[in-house]
Design a protein around this motif. Structure first.
Motif, PDB file in Angstrom:
ATOM      1  N   SER A 141      -6.743 -12.894   8.063  1.00 52.03           N
ATOM      2  CA  SER A 141      -5.785 -12.700   9.152  1.00 52.03           C
ATOM      3  C   SER A 141      -6.489 -12.159  10.396  1.00 52.03           C
ATOM      4  CB  SER A 141      -4.712 -11.697   8.712  1.00 52.03           C
ATOM      5  OG  SER A 141      -3.896 -11.314   9.800  1.00 52.03           O
ATOM      6  N   VAL A 142      -5.894 -12.398  11.565  1.00 55.22           N
ATOM      7  CA  VAL A 142      -6.422 -11.855  12.821  1.00 55.22           C
ATOM      8  C   VAL A 142      -5.866 -10.461  13.085  1.00 55.22           C
ATOM      9  CG1 VAL A 142      -6.765 -14.118  13.863  1.00 55.22           C
ATOM     10  CG2 VAL A 142      -4.585 -12.924  14.194  1.00 55.22           C
ATOM     11  N   MET A 143      -5.116  -9.905  12.134  1.00 57.27           N
ATOM     12  CA  MET A 143      -4.465  -8.617  12.335  1.00 57.27           C
ATOM     13  C   MET A 143      -5.090  -7.518  11.482  1.00 57.27           C
ATOM     14  SD  MET A 143      -0.516  -9.897  12.282  1.00 57.27           S
ATOM     15  CE  MET A 143       0.073  -8.239  12.116  1.00 57.27           C
ATOM     16  N   CYS A 144      -5.005  -6.311  12.011  1.00 52.91           N
ATOM     17  CA  CYS A 144      -5.312  -5.092  11.269  1.00 52.91           C
ATOM     18  C   CYS A 144      -4.098  -4.180  11.424  1.00 52.91           C
ATOM     19  CB  CYS A 144      -6.544  -4.385  11.825  1.00 52.91           C
ATOM     20  SG  CYS A 144      -8.088  -5.210  11.448  1.00 52.91           S
ATOM     21  N   SER A 145      -3.855  -3.346  10.421  1.00 50.47           N
ATOM     22  CA  SER A 145      -2.724  -2.430  10.515  1.00 50.47           C
ATOM     23  C   SER A 145      -3.060  -1.133   9.801  1.00 50.47           C
ATOM     24  CB  SER A 145      -1.463  -3.056   9.920  1.00 50.47           C
ATOM     25  OG  SER A 145      -1.657  -3.320   8.542  1.00 50.47           O
ATOM     26  N   GLY A 146      -2.355  -0.083  10.200  1.00 51.09           N
ATOM     27  CA  GLY A 146      -2.605   1.207   9.579  1.00 51.09           C
ATOM     28  C   GLY A 146      -1.743   2.287  10.190  1.00 51.09           C
ATOM     29  N   PHE A 147      -2.219   3.522  10.075  1.00 39.86           N
ATOM     30  CA  PHE A 147      -1.460   4.675  10.537  1.00 39.86           C
ATOM     31  C   PHE A 147      -2.271   5.490  11.548  1.00 39.86           C
ATOM     32  CE2 PHE A 147       0.352   3.648   6.436  1.00 39.86           C
ATOM     33  CZ  PHE A 147       1.712   3.715   6.698  1.00 39.86           C
ATOM     34  N   PHE A 148      -1.555   6.046  12.532  1.00 37.69           N
ATOM     35  CA  PHE A 148      -2.136   6.905  13.553  1.00 37.69           C
ATOM     36  C   PHE A 148      -1.318   8.189  13.596  1.00 37.69           C
ATOM     37  CE2 PHE A 148      -1.916   8.022  18.226  1.00 37.69           C
ATOM     38  CZ  PHE A 148      -3.139   8.664  18.267  1.00 37.69           C
ATOM     39  N   GLU A 149      -2.001   9.317  13.463  1.00 36.27           N
ATOM     40  CA  GLU A 149      -1.356  10.628  13.487  1.00 36.27           C
ATOM     41  C   GLU A 149      -1.979  11.451  14.603  1.00 36.27           C
ATOM     42  OE1 GLU A 149      -1.091  14.577  10.598  1.00 36.27           O
ATOM     43  OE2 GLU A 149      -1.901  12.699   9.803  1.00 36.27           O
ATOM     44  N   LEU A 150      -1.140  12.131  15.351  1.00 34.75           N
ATOM     45  CA  LEU A 150      -1.633  13.007  16.406  1.00 34.75           C
ATOM     46  C   LEU A 150      -0.935  14.345  16.270  1.00 34.75           C
ATOM     47  CD1 LEU A 150      -3.509  13.032  18.910  1.00 34.75           C
ATOM     48  CD2 LEU A 150      -1.500  12.451  20.280  1.00 34.75           C
ATOM     49  N   ARG A 151      -1.736  15.397  16.318  1.00 32.94           N
ATOM     50  CA  ARG A 151      -1.193  16.757  16.305  1.00 32.94           C
ATOM     51  C   ARG A 151      -1.311  17.320  17.709  1.00 32.94           C
ATOM     52  NH1 ARG A 151      -3.965  18.338  10.533  1.00 32.94           N
ATOM     53  NH2 ARG A 151      -2.878  16.708   9.380  1.00 32.94           N
TER      54      ARG A 151
ATOM     55  N   ALA B 145       0.868  -1.188   0.000  1.00 27.01           N
ATOM     56  CA  ALA B 145       0.000   0.000   0.000  1.00 27.01           C
ATOM     57  C   ALA B 145       0.899   1.231   0.000  1.00 27.01           C
ATOM     58  CB  ALA B 145      -0.901  -0.006   1.225  1.00 27.01           C
ATOM     59  N   THR B 146       0.624   2.157  -0.886  1.00 25.30           N
ATOM     60  CA  THR B 146       1.458   3.356  -0.951  1.00 25.30           C
ATOM     61  C   THR B 146       0.669   4.587  -0.504  1.00 25.30           C
ATOM     62  OG1 THR B 146       0.881   3.711  -3.263  1.00 25.30           O
ATOM     63  CG2 THR B 146       2.863   2.440  -2.831  1.00 25.30           C
ATOM     64  N   GLU B 147       1.359   5.443   0.186  1.00 27.56           N
ATOM     65  CA  GLU B 147       0.853   6.746   0.626  1.00 27.56           C
ATOM     66  C   GLU B 147      -0.450   6.671   1.410  1.00 27.56           C
ATOM     67  OE1 GLU B 147       1.005   9.692  -2.466  1.00 27.56           O
ATOM     68  OE2 GLU B 147       3.090   9.224  -2.908  1.00 27.56           O
ATOM     69  N   ARG B 148      -0.685   5.579   2.121  1.00 29.89           N
ATOM     70  CA  ARG B 148      -1.915   5.437   2.893  1.00 29.89           C
ATOM     71  C   ARG B 148      -1.867   6.242   4.192  1.00 29.89           C
ATOM     72  NH1 ARG B 148      -5.285   1.093   1.630  1.00 29.89           N
ATOM     73  NH2 ARG B 148      -6.631   2.025   3.198  1.00 29.89           N
ATOM     74  N   TRP B 149      -0.732   6.818   4.533  1.00 27.35           N
ATOM     75  CA  TRP B 149      -0.618   7.675   5.709  1.00 27.35           C
ATOM     76  C   TRP B 149      -1.166   9.071   5.422  1.00 27.35           C
ATOM     77  CZ3 TRP B 149       2.315  11.936   4.722  1.00 27.35           C
ATOM     78  CH2 TRP B 149       3.173  11.869   3.615  1.00 27.35           C
ATOM     79  N   LYS B 150      -1.403   9.370   4.158  1.00 28.91           N
ATOM     80  CA  LYS B 150      -1.922  10.683   3.780  1.00 28.91           C
ATOM     81  C   LYS B 150      -3.443  10.721   3.934  1.00 28.91           C
ATOM     82  CE  LYS B 150       1.581  11.883   0.353  1.00 28.91           C
ATOM     83  NZ  LYS B 150       1.782  12.239  -1.064  1.00 28.91           N
ATOM     84  N   ASN B 151      -3.964  11.858   4.320  1.00 31.69           N
ATOM     85  CA  ASN B 151      -5.414  12.094   4.395  1.00 31.69           C
ATOM     86  C   ASN B 151      -6.159  11.069   5.247  1.00 31.69           C
ATOM     87  OD1 ASN B 151      -5.212  14.358   2.570  1.00 31.69           O
ATOM     88  ND2 ASN B 151      -4.932  12.851   0.945  1.00 31.69           N
ATOM     89  N   LEU B 152      -5.629  10.778   6.416  1.00 29.80           N
ATOM     90  CA  LEU B 152      -6.295   9.850   7.336  1.00 29.80           C
ATOM     91  C   LEU B 152      -7.595  10.464   7.840  1.00 29.80           C
ATOM     92  CD1 LEU B 152      -3.183   8.818   9.451  1.00 29.80           C
ATOM     93  CD2 LEU B 152      -4.379   7.396   7.771  1.00 29.80           C
ATOM     94  N   PRO B 153      -8.606   9.645   8.115  1.00 25.05           N
ATOM     95  CA  PRO B 153      -9.850  10.178   8.675  1.00 25.05           C
ATOM     96  C   PRO B 153      -9.631  10.715  10.092  1.00 25.05           C
ATOM     97  CG  PRO B 153     -10.129   7.894   7.931  1.00 25.05           C
ATOM     98  CD  PRO B 153      -8.680   8.218   7.837  1.00 25.05           C
ATOM     99  N   ARG B 154     -10.262  11.827  10.388  1.00 25.03           N
ATOM    100  CA  ARG B 154     -10.151  12.422  11.724  1.00 25.03           C
ATOM    101  C   ARG B 154     -10.970  11.612  12.720  1.00 25.03           C
ATOM    102  NH1 ARG B 154     -10.226  18.674  13.671  1.00 25.03           N
ATOM    103  NH2 ARG B 154      -9.865  18.185  15.849  1.00 25.03           N
ATOM    104  N   MET B 155     -10.410  11.443  13.905  1.00 23.02           N
ATOM    105  CA  MET B 155     -11.114  10.753  14.983  1.00 23.02           C
ATOM    106  C   MET B 155     -12.219  11.664  15.503  1.00 23.02           C
ATOM    107  SD  MET B 155      -7.730   9.120  16.775  1.00 23.02           S
ATOM    108  CE  MET B 155      -8.539   7.961  17.870  1.00 23.02           C
TER     109      MET B 155
ATOM    110  N   GLY C 233      -6.712  13.918  16.388  1.00 22.90           N
ATOM    111  CA  GLY C 233      -6.131  12.633  16.033  1.00 22.90           C
ATOM    112  C   GLY C 233      -6.716  12.123  14.727  1.00 22.90           C
ATOM    113  N   TYR C 234      -5.902  11.389  14.000  1.00 21.19           N
ATOM    114  CA  TYR C 234      -6.309  10.820  12.716  1.00 21.19           C
ATOM    115  C   TYR C 234      -5.863   9.366  12.697  1.00 21.19           C
ATOM    116  CZ  TYR C 234      -6.638  15.744  11.564  1.00 21.19           C
ATOM    117  OH  TYR C 234      -6.966  17.077  11.579  1.00 21.19           O
ATOM    118  N   ILE C 235      -6.735   8.488  12.202  1.00 24.34           N
ATOM    119  CA  ILE C 235      -6.393   7.067  12.192  1.00 24.34           C
ATOM    120  C   ILE C 235      -7.103   6.372  11.044  1.00 24.34           C
ATOM    121  CG2 ILE C 235      -8.252   6.344  13.760  1.00 24.34           C
ATOM    122  CD1 ILE C 235      -6.107   4.483  15.092  1.00 24.34           C
ATOM    123  N   GLY C 236      -6.440   5.382  10.485  1.00 27.62           N
ATOM    124  CA  GLY C 236      -7.065   4.621   9.414  1.00 27.62           C
ATOM    125  C   GLY C 236      -6.357   3.302   9.198  1.00 27.62           C
TER     126      GLY C 236
END
Length: 125
Positions: A44-54, A12-22, A32-35
């Motif tokens: 799989s039993v796993m989920c993964s993604g990006f978490f951004e906090l300002r 997955a490329t550039e999925r850290w961009k434009n994360l949905p706001r919490m 906070g933004y997470i997706g």
């Protein structure tokens, strides 16, 4: 000869961009933004993604209902578990493990971005 079929790996490329706001209602005083990038792929039993906090007025509080690991990519997080008194600053390239049941207050002096992988169903985000 037995033929083995296997699901292809994914990138997955550039999925850290434009994360949905919490939700501001659920996490007041925070930005906070997470997706999820991958939600239980191939069963799989796993989920993964990006978490951004300002920068926040209040720490973002999160109670883990599952085990999760994070790697800080940019910036730094101040992590506090007020029940245990543990307080740590996690900086870029630090790896973090939150065991199920952890009650964490996240804050940052300016900005932080992390990649996470959790042992959970996609519905728990």
């Amino acid at each position: 000869m037995e033929i083995v079929t296997q699901a292809p790996f994914r990138v997955a490329t550039e999925r850290w961009k434009n994360l949905p706001r919490m939700s501001e209602a659920e996490y007041p005083g925070t930005e906070g933004y997470i997706g999820d990038v991958y939600e239980n792929p191939e069963g799989s039993v796993m989920c993964s993604g990006f978490f951004e906090l300002r920068r926040t007025d209040e720490p973002l509080y999160y109670e883990y209902e599952y085990d999760e690991m994070k790697v800080v990519l940019e910036g730094e997080f101040l992590l506090e578990n007020k029940e245990t008194g543990q307080s740590v600053v996690a900086k870029a390239k630090d790896a973090i493990f939150f065991p199920k049941g952890s009650k964490i207050h996240f804050s940052t002096p300016s900005y932080a971005l992390a990649f996470y992988a959790g042992h959970r169903d996609a519905s728990l985000l």
